[in-house]
Design an enzyme around this catalytic site. Structure first.
Site, PDB file in Angstrom:
ATOM      1  N   ARG A  14       0.709  -1.246   0.129  1.00  0.00           N
ATOM      2  CA  ARG A  14      -0.064   0.117  -0.102  1.00  0.00           C
ATOM      3  C   ARG A  14       0.969   1.252   0.035  1.00  0.00           C
ATOM      4  O   ARG A  14       0.530   2.387  -0.705  1.00  0.00           O
ATOM      5  CB  ARG A  14      -0.869  -0.001   1.474  1.00  0.00           C
ATOM      6  CG  ARG A  14      -2.205   0.850   1.471  1.00  0.00           C
ATOM      7  CD  ARG A  14      -2.854   0.844   2.505  1.00  0.00           C
ATOM      8  NE  ARG A  14      -2.746  -0.364   3.318  1.00  0.00           N
ATOM      9  CZ  ARG A  14      -3.892  -1.305   3.304  1.00  0.00           C
ATOM     10  NH1 ARG A  14      -4.944  -1.106   2.425  1.00  0.00           N
ATOM     11  NH2 ARG A  14      -3.594  -2.315   3.901  1.00  0.00           N
ATOM     12  N   TYR A  15       2.077   1.262   0.713  1.00  0.00           N
ATOM     13  CA  TYR A  15       2.680   2.548   0.764  1.00  0.00           C
ATOM     14  C   TYR A  15       4.232   1.933   0.133  1.00  0.00           C
ATOM     15  O   TYR A  15       4.546   0.712   0.298  1.00  0.00           O
ATOM     16  CB  TYR A  15       3.223   2.604   2.479  1.00  0.00           C
ATOM     17  CG  TYR A  15       1.878   2.699   3.195  1.00  0.00           C
ATOM     18  CD1 TYR A  15       1.411   4.072   3.388  1.00  0.00           C
ATOM     19  CD2 TYR A  15       1.757   1.444   3.896  1.00  0.00           C
ATOM     20  CE1 TYR A  15       0.205   4.070   4.394  1.00  0.00           C
ATOM     21  CE2 TYR A  15       0.505   1.929   4.928  1.00  0.00           C
ATOM     22  CZ  TYR A  15      -0.132   2.838   4.934  1.00  0.00           C
ATOM     23  OH  TYR A  15      -1.138   3.178   5.952  1.00  0.00           O
ATOM     24  N   ARG A  26       7.379  -0.245   1.995  1.00  0.00           N
ATOM     25  CA  ARG A  26       7.011  -1.188   3.083  1.00  0.00           C
ATOM     26  C   ARG A  26       5.784  -2.066   2.312  1.00  0.00           C
ATOM     27  O   ARG A  26       4.895  -1.560   1.540  1.00  0.00           O
ATOM     28  CB  ARG A  26       6.626  -0.881   4.471  1.00  0.00           C
ATOM     29  CG  ARG A  26       5.427   0.295   4.667  1.00  0.00           C
ATOM     30  CD  ARG A  26       6.049   0.922   5.818  1.00  0.00           C
ATOM     31  NE  ARG A  26       4.777   1.789   6.176  1.00  0.00           N
ATOM     32  CZ  ARG A  26       4.723   3.176   5.400  1.00  0.00           C
ATOM     33  NH1 ARG A  26       5.630   3.574   4.683  1.00  0.00           N
ATOM     34  NH2 ARG A  26       3.613   3.951   5.829  1.00  0.00           N
ATOM     35  N   CYS A  83      -4.493 -17.528  14.337  1.00  0.00           N
ATOM     36  CA  CYS A  83      -4.133 -16.832  15.441  1.00  0.00           C
ATOM     37  C   CYS A  83      -4.332 -17.474  16.525  1.00  0.00           C
ATOM     38  O   CYS A  83      -5.002 -18.792  16.454  1.00  0.00           O
ATOM     39  CB  CYS A  83      -4.956 -15.510  15.604  1.00  0.00           C
ATOM     40  SG  CYS A  83      -5.000 -14.451  14.215  1.00  0.00           S
ATOM     41  N   CYS A 113     -10.030 -12.354  18.064  1.00  0.00           N
ATOM     42  CA  CYS A 113     -10.648 -11.071  18.746  1.00  0.00           C
ATOM     43  C   CYS A 113     -11.895 -10.657  18.174  1.00  0.00           C
ATOM     44  O   CYS A 113     -12.086 -10.768  16.991  1.00  0.00           O
ATOM     45  CB  CYS A 113      -9.642  -9.898  18.540  1.00  0.00           C
ATOM     46  SG  CYS A 113      -7.965 -10.483  18.947  1.00  0.00           S
ATOM     47  N   CYS A 169     -11.698  -8.069  15.315  1.00  0.00           N
ATOM     48  CA  CYS A 169     -10.882  -8.320  14.372  1.00  0.00           C
ATOM     49  C   CYS A 169     -11.096  -7.625  12.857  1.00  0.00           C
ATOM     50  O   CYS A 169     -12.135  -7.905  12.247  1.00  0.00           O
ATOM     51  CB  CYS A 169     -10.291  -9.526  13.945  1.00  0.00           C
ATOM     52  SG  CYS A 169      -9.038  -9.893  12.961  1.00  0.00           S
ATOM     53  N   ARG A 184      -9.570  -8.104  10.213  1.00  0.00           N
ATOM     54  CA  ARG A 184      -9.382  -9.340   9.089  1.00  0.00           C
ATOM     55  C   ARG A 184     -10.375 -10.562   9.573  1.00  0.00           C
ATOM     56  O   ARG A 184     -10.013 -11.647   9.361  1.00  0.00           O
ATOM     57  CB  ARG A 184      -7.967  -9.657   9.040  1.00  0.00           C
ATOM     58  CG  ARG A 184      -7.075  -8.652   8.563  1.00  0.00           C
ATOM     59  CD  ARG A 184      -5.816  -9.114   7.964  1.00  0.00           C
ATOM     60  NE  ARG A 184      -5.038  -7.783   7.314  1.00  0.00           N
ATOM     61  CZ  ARG A 184      -4.055  -7.366   7.913  1.00  0.00           C
ATOM     62  NH1 ARG A 184      -3.391  -8.252   8.754  1.00  0.00           N
ATOM     63  NH2 ARG A 184      -3.307  -6.150   7.375  1.00  0.00           N
ATOM     64  N   ASP A 195     -11.778  -0.465  13.338  1.00  0.00           N
ATOM     65  CA  ASP A 195     -12.253  -0.535  11.932  1.00  0.00           C
ATOM     66  C   ASP A 195     -13.647  -0.993  11.657  1.00  0.00           C
ATOM     67  O   ASP A 195     -14.326  -1.456  12.611  1.00  0.00           O
ATOM     68  CB  ASP A 195     -11.383  -1.432  11.196  1.00  0.00           C
ATOM     69  CG  ASP A 195      -9.853  -1.053  11.184  1.00  0.00           C
ATOM     70  OD1 ASP A 195      -9.542   0.104  10.764  1.00  0.00           O
ATOM     71  OD2 ASP A 195      -9.051  -1.733  11.645  1.00  0.00           O
ATOM     72  N   ASP A 253      -7.424   3.725   9.774  1.00  0.00           N
ATOM     73  CA  ASP A 253      -7.181   3.370   8.549  1.00  0.00           C
ATOM     74  C   ASP A 253      -8.244   3.560   7.760  1.00  0.00           C
ATOM     75  O   ASP A 253      -9.667   3.358   7.868  1.00  0.00           O
ATOM     76  CB  ASP A 253      -7.056   1.838   8.910  1.00  0.00           C
ATOM     77  CG  ASP A 253      -5.834   1.173   8.562  1.00  0.00           C
ATOM     78  OD1 ASP A 253      -5.340   1.593   7.497  1.00  0.00           O
ATOM     79  OD2 ASP A 253      -5.310   0.632   9.899  1.00  0.00           O
ATOM     80  N   LYS A 265      -3.260   4.669   6.590  1.00  0.00           N
ATOM     81  CA  LYS A 265      -3.601   5.225   7.858  1.00  0.00           C
ATOM     82  C   LYS A 265      -3.452   6.483   8.071  1.00  0.00           C
ATOM     83  O   LYS A 265      -2.355   6.999   7.373  1.00  0.00           O
ATOM     84  CB  LYS A 265      -2.462   4.747   8.953  1.00  0.00           C
ATOM     85  CG  LYS A 265      -3.100   3.322   9.699  1.00  0.00           C
ATOM     86  CD  LYS A 265      -1.816   2.836  10.643  1.00  0.00           C
ATOM     87  CE  LYS A 265      -1.808   1.527  10.512  1.00  0.00           C
ATOM     88  NZ  LYS A 265      -1.584   0.742   9.321  1.00  0.00           N
TER      89      LYS A 265
HETATM   90  S1  SF4 Z   1      -6.870  -8.974  15.684  1.00  0.00           S
HETATM   91 FE1  SF4 Z   1      -7.426 -10.529  14.236  1.00  0.00          FE
HETATM   92  S2  SF4 Z   1      -5.308 -11.037  13.424  1.00  0.00           S
HETATM   93 FE2  SF4 Z   1      -4.931  -9.911  15.085  1.00  0.00          FE
HETATM   94  S3  SF4 Z   1      -4.642 -11.629  16.684  1.00  0.00           S
HETATM   95 FE3  SF4 Z   1      -6.750 -10.701  16.851  1.00  0.00          FE
HETATM   96  S4  SF4 Z   1      -7.826 -12.189  15.579  1.00  0.00           S
HETATM   97 FE4  SF4 Z   1      -5.812 -12.295  15.267  1.00  0.00          FE
END
Ligand code: SF4
Length: 368
Positions: A97-98, A101, A110, A114, A117, A119, A279, A316, A323
């Site tokens: 994107r940038y 990097r 994971c 979360c 999350c 993603r 997000d 973001d 960002k």
């Molecule tokens: S935010 Fe998403 S990618 Fe990061 S640890 Fe939690 S579940 Fe996994």
């Protein structure tokens, strides 16, 4: 793999029935939780389950990991790819994107999942990661773009990989002349501190490029004695640590929790780097604050907490535009600067400007 590690891995809670048996299911019916779990992955490690005081109430750890029926409520502004990774992915596993990097998404799993999350539609157990062929293609992409100065290993959580596999990727990246910095984004030192083994530290150290570890932590209680010891293993080995946190309603949206989190991180020799505005991930509206609330919290931190405890509050921009810091802004349109008590002060203007400011102004005019 140690017996203690295997025992902890076996005790990860993954199904609503496991949560209910552990006393961690909220008041909702099991059927609603099953619907949430069918859509979004669930995993709570023993380290996090042990921290939850009250799954039915407003426990800030429970809110991050225990599924909630409100996750089934989707809002029109939410998206399965809220920060626009897909539009900037030239080959599998790379987000470019940038200019200087790239993200290298090695895995799509994971240790915990979360509830907020960004993603969440892309990660989950069994989603695998890059195949050897896809990894080779991703490394070829990095090799063929000599503007890439930094590679950010993310996912999922790259520290789910064995030390041997991670070490192999680190060595191959470090062998690319123009790549100077390797950065690892992880939640592991907090959610499964036992994963930060001597073998992992060796894997990160046995290459000669600068390597940073960026910890994701959102509440001061996550910095347990074990988590602090895991972070110390990185820092004592000469691996600098930064932290990123997500501003979450009912978790850290008060100055006491946010300030205590930042202080706990600094006490662990970890510099708070970003405070992310949450997000627009699907089913996460109940966990988001407003930007105005985030700015008010940042104002409350400013001046009252050490400069070391000040992350940049960033958003973001949906659609993949990257960002941007979202304030607060202390310089008014009238040229007056606000101090940490809210008083405004004049600052003398200067006629002449440095060459960079003049050329930036010219560029802005010609782009407009
Ligand atoms: S935010 Fe998403 S990618 Fe990061 S640890 Fe939690 S579940 Fe996994």
């Amino acid at each position: 793999m140690s017996a203690a590690y295997q025992d902890k891995a076996a005790r990860v809670l993954r199904r609503p029935a496991d949560l209910a048996a552990a006393g961690l299911a909220r008041g909702e019916s099991l059927a609603a939780l099953q619907q949430v779990a069918a859509r979004y992955a669930v995993a709570i490690t023993p380290a996090m389950a042990d921290l939850i005081d009250d799954a039915d109430g407003d426990d800030p750890i429970a809110r991050q990991f225990v599924p909630d029926a409100r996750e089934l409520e989707l809002r029109p502004e939410e998206s399965g790819d809220p920060i626009g990774d897909v539009a900037f992915s030239p080959v599998e596993g790379i987000v470019h994107r940038y200019p200087d990097r790239v993200l290298l998404k090695l895995v799509n799993s994971c240790a915990v999942y979360c509830r907020f999350c960004f993603r969440r539609e892309m990660v989950g157990p069994g989603r695998g990661g890059l195949t050897p062929k896809a990894l080779a293609a991703a490394l070829d992409y990095i090799r063929s773009h000599d503007e890439i100065w930094e590679v950010i290993l993310t996912g999922g959580d790259p520290l789910v990989l064995s030390a041997r596999r991670l070490g192999d990727v680190m060595r191959r990246l470090a062998a690319i002349e123009h790549v100077k910095v390797l950065r690892i984004h992880t939640r592991m030192p907090v959610v499964a501190p036992e994963r930060v083994s001597a073998a992992l530290i060796r894997a990160l150290k046995e290459q000669d490029k600068a390597c940073f570890v960026v910890l994701h932590a959102n509440h001061p209680r996550e910095l347990t004695r074990e988590a602090r010891a895991a972070c110390a293993r990185f820092v004592d080995a000469g691996i600098p640590m930064l932290a990123q946190s997500v501003l979450l309603r009912g978790v850290n949206d008060n100055v006491e929790s946010l300030g205590a989190l930042m202080r706990a991180l600094v006490e662990c020799r970890i510099k708070p780097y970003y405070l992310h505005h949450a997000d627009l991930a699907p089913g996460t509206g109940h966990l988001r604050t407003t930007i105005a609330e985030g700015q008010a919290l940042m104002r409350a931190l400013h001046g009252r907490y050490s400069g070391l405890c000040q992350p940049a509050y960033v958003l973001d921009i949906p659609g993949g535009h990257g960002k941007s810091p979202v304030g607060p802004n202390y310089l008014g349109a009238d040229g007056r600067v606000e101090d940490f008590n809210g008083r405004r002060h004049a600052y003398p203007p200067r006629e002449e400007s440095c060459g960079y400011a003049a050329s930036a102004k010219k560029t802005a005019v010609s782009n407009s």
